[in-house]
Motif scaffolding. Structure first.
Motif, PDB file in Angstrom:
ATOM      1  N   ARG A  49       0.838  -1.212   0.000  1.00  0.00           N
ATOM      2  CA  ARG A  49       0.000   0.000   0.000  1.00  0.00           C
ATOM      3  C   ARG A  49       0.868   1.256   0.000  1.00  0.00           C
ATOM      4  O   ARG A  49       0.606   2.212  -0.732  1.00  0.00           O
ATOM      5  CB  ARG A  49      -0.932   0.009   1.206  1.00  0.00           C
ATOM      6  CG  ARG A  49      -2.185  -0.820   1.028  1.00  0.00           C
ATOM      7  CD  ARG A  49      -3.213  -0.523   2.113  1.00  0.00           C
ATOM      8  NE  ARG A  49      -2.676  -0.650   3.470  1.00  0.00           N
ATOM      9  CZ  ARG A  49      -2.653  -1.782   4.180  1.00  0.00           C
ATOM     10  NH1 ARG A  49      -3.156  -2.897   3.668  1.00  0.00           N
ATOM     11  NH2 ARG A  49      -2.155  -1.804   5.395  1.00  0.00           N
ATOM     12  N   SER A  50       1.925   1.256   0.801  1.00  0.00           N
ATOM     13  CA  SER A  50       2.767   2.452   0.873  1.00  0.00           C
ATOM     14  C   SER A  50       3.502   2.683  -0.437  1.00  0.00           C
ATOM     15  O   SER A  50       3.675   3.821  -0.871  1.00  0.00           O
ATOM     16  CB  SER A  50       3.751   2.357   2.028  1.00  0.00           C
ATOM     17  OG  SER A  50       4.706   1.354   1.798  1.00  0.00           O
ATOM     18  N   GLN A  52       2.341   1.768  -3.460  1.00  0.00           N
ATOM     19  CA  GLN A  52       1.337   2.252  -4.404  1.00  0.00           C
ATOM     20  C   GLN A  52       0.997   3.707  -4.139  1.00  0.00           C
ATOM     21  O   GLN A  52       0.840   4.500  -5.074  1.00  0.00           O
ATOM     22  CB  GLN A  52       0.075   1.392  -4.333  1.00  0.00           C
ATOM     23  CG  GLN A  52       0.265   0.009  -4.908  1.00  0.00           C
ATOM     24  CD  GLN A  52      -0.927  -0.891  -4.674  1.00  0.00           C
ATOM     25  OE1 GLN A  52      -1.830  -0.555  -3.920  1.00  0.00           O
ATOM     26  NE2 GLN A  52      -0.929  -2.039  -5.332  1.00  0.00           N
ATOM     27  N   GLU A  53       0.882   4.098  -2.895  1.00  0.00           N
ATOM     28  CA  GLU A  53       0.570   5.490  -2.547  1.00  0.00           C
ATOM     29  C   GLU A  53       1.730   6.402  -2.909  1.00  0.00           C
ATOM     30  O   GLU A  53       1.520   7.544  -3.318  1.00  0.00           O
ATOM     31  CB  GLU A  53       0.232   5.608  -1.068  1.00  0.00           C
ATOM     32  CG  GLU A  53      -1.089   4.962  -0.698  1.00  0.00           C
ATOM     33  CD  GLU A  53      -1.312   4.883   0.795  1.00  0.00           C
ATOM     34  OE1 GLU A  53      -0.453   5.363   1.570  1.00  0.00           O
ATOM     35  OE2 GLU A  53      -2.355   4.336   1.205  1.00  0.00           O
ATOM     36  N   GLY A  54       2.940   5.917  -2.803  1.00  0.00           N
ATOM     37  CA  GLY A  54       4.131   6.704  -3.139  1.00  0.00           C
ATOM     38  C   GLY A  54       4.238   6.928  -4.641  1.00  0.00           C
ATOM     39  O   GLY A  54       4.732   7.964  -5.087  1.00  0.00           O
ATOM     40  N   ASN A  55       3.775   5.964  -5.441  1.00  0.00           N
ATOM     41  CA  ASN A  55       3.842   6.078  -6.893  1.00  0.00           C
ATOM     42  C   ASN A  55       2.728   6.944  -7.453  1.00  0.00           C
ATOM     43  O   ASN A  55       2.827   7.458  -8.558  1.00  0.00           O
ATOM     44  CB  ASN A  55       3.786   4.696  -7.553  1.00  0.00           C
ATOM     45  CG  ASN A  55       5.051   3.902  -7.310  1.00  0.00           C
ATOM     46  OD1 ASN A  55       6.081   4.471  -6.997  1.00  0.00           O
ATOM     47  ND2 ASN A  55       4.971   2.583  -7.431  1.00  0.00           N
ATOM     48  N   SER A  56       1.658   7.101  -6.705  1.00  0.00           N
ATOM     49  CA  SER A  56       0.500   7.857  -7.205  1.00  0.00           C
ATOM     50  C   SER A  56       0.785   9.327  -7.330  1.00  0.00           C
ATOM     51  O   SER A  56       1.446   9.968  -6.619  1.00  0.00           O
ATOM     52  CB  SER A  56      -0.705   7.663  -6.283  1.00  0.00           C
ATOM     53  OG  SER A  56      -1.068   6.305  -6.279  1.00  0.00           O
TER      54      SER A  56
END
Length: 56
Positions: A49-50, A52-56
């Protein structure tokens, strides 16, 4: 005769106690393995999750 019977009974009781202890230890190891797997999966999901959130 009675002494031999008492020794046999004592030996049988000790063997049964050892079997129960070993059975309990095997069960505890199994439970610990499953707890470790659960914790690893929780951490893996948190990391995913972290990322994916960092790539967004």
């Amino acid at each position: 005769m009675e002494k031999e019977a008492a020794e046999l009974l004592e030996r049988t009781a000790v063997l049964e106690a050892v079997r129960e202890l070993e059975k309990s230890q095997r069960k505890n190891r199994r439970v610990k393995v499953f707890q470790n797997d659960k914790k690893l999966m929780e951490n893996y999901n948190r990391i995913c999750r972290s990322v994916q959130e960092g790539n967004s």
